[in-house]
Design a protein around this motif. Structure first.
Motif, mmCIF file in Angstrom:
data_model
loop_
_atom_site.group_PDB
_atom_site.id
_atom_site.type_symbol
_atom_site.label_atom_id
_atom_site.label_comp_id
_atom_site.label_asym_id
_atom_site.label_seq_id
_atom_site.Cartn_x
_atom_site.Cartn_y
_atom_site.Cartn_z
ATOM 1 N N UNK A 1 71.715 20.026 29.900
ATOM 2 C CA UNK A 1 72.422 20.378 28.663
ATOM 3 C C UNK A 1 71.427 20.784 27.580
ATOM 4 N N UNK A 2 70.335 20.059 27.477
ATOM 5 C CA UNK A 2 69.309 20.392 26.485
ATOM 6 C C UNK A 2 68.749 21.788 26.742
ATOM 7 N N UNK A 3 68.484 22.117 28.004
ATOM 8 C CA UNK A 3 67.939 23.432 28.332
ATOM 9 C C UNK A 3 68.939 24.540 27.992
ATOM 10 N N UNK A 4 70.217 24.315 28.268
ATOM 11 C CA UNK A 4 71.238 25.306 27.894
ATOM 12 C C UNK A 4 71.252 25.524 26.384
ATOM 13 N N UNK A 5 71.176 24.436 25.623
ATOM 14 C CA UNK A 5 71.176 24.533 24.162
ATOM 15 C C UNK A 5 69.944 25.300 23.666
ATOM 16 N N UNK A 6 68.781 24.997 24.248
ATOM 17 C CA UNK A 6 67.540 25.668 23.860
ATOM 18 C C UNK A 6 67.631 27.157 24.174
ATOM 19 N N UNK A 7 68.078 27.487 25.373
ATOM 20 C CA UNK A 7 68.170 28.894 25.769
ATOM 21 C C UNK A 7 69.164 29.658 24.898
ATOM 22 N N UNK A 8 70.260 29.023 24.542
ATOM 23 C CA UNK A 8 71.264 29.670 23.699
ATOM 24 C C UNK A 8 70.689 29.963 22.307
#
Length: 87
Positions: free
Chosen positions: A64-71
């Motif tokens: 979830x953290x990686x998705x947030x960072x990428x977004x």
């Protein structure tokens, strides 16, 4: 490694960042998580490293953290707030 565009002025107020792009004449607001990410976009951290930091600090899953960072990175790049990594 991604890095903040040095032409962008920013200040942190009450844990949230206000970004000003003087070339575009636009301002942007980041919440606390966005500000956390913005601070780590210093050219020394990969998106994966930033996601690891967020997952640990906010006690959430790495994915979830990686998705947030990428977004957020995609959004910042769209508005020219990040420098393009060298090819």
């Amino acid at each position: 490694m991604l890095q903040r565009n040095q032409a962008v002025l920013w200040r942190e107020l009450a844990g949230e960042a206000v970004l000003l792009d003087p070339q575009a004449g636009c301002s942007y607001n980041l919440n606390q998580v966005g500000t956390f990410i913005w601070k780590l976009l210093d050219g020394a951290h990969s998106p994966q490293e930033i996601a690891t930091e967020i997952a640990q600090y906010y006690d959430i899953g790495y994915e979830q953290a990686l998705l947030d960072v990428e977004k957020l990175i995609a959004n910042l790049q769209q508005h020219n707030l990040l420098l393009a990594p060298p090819v």
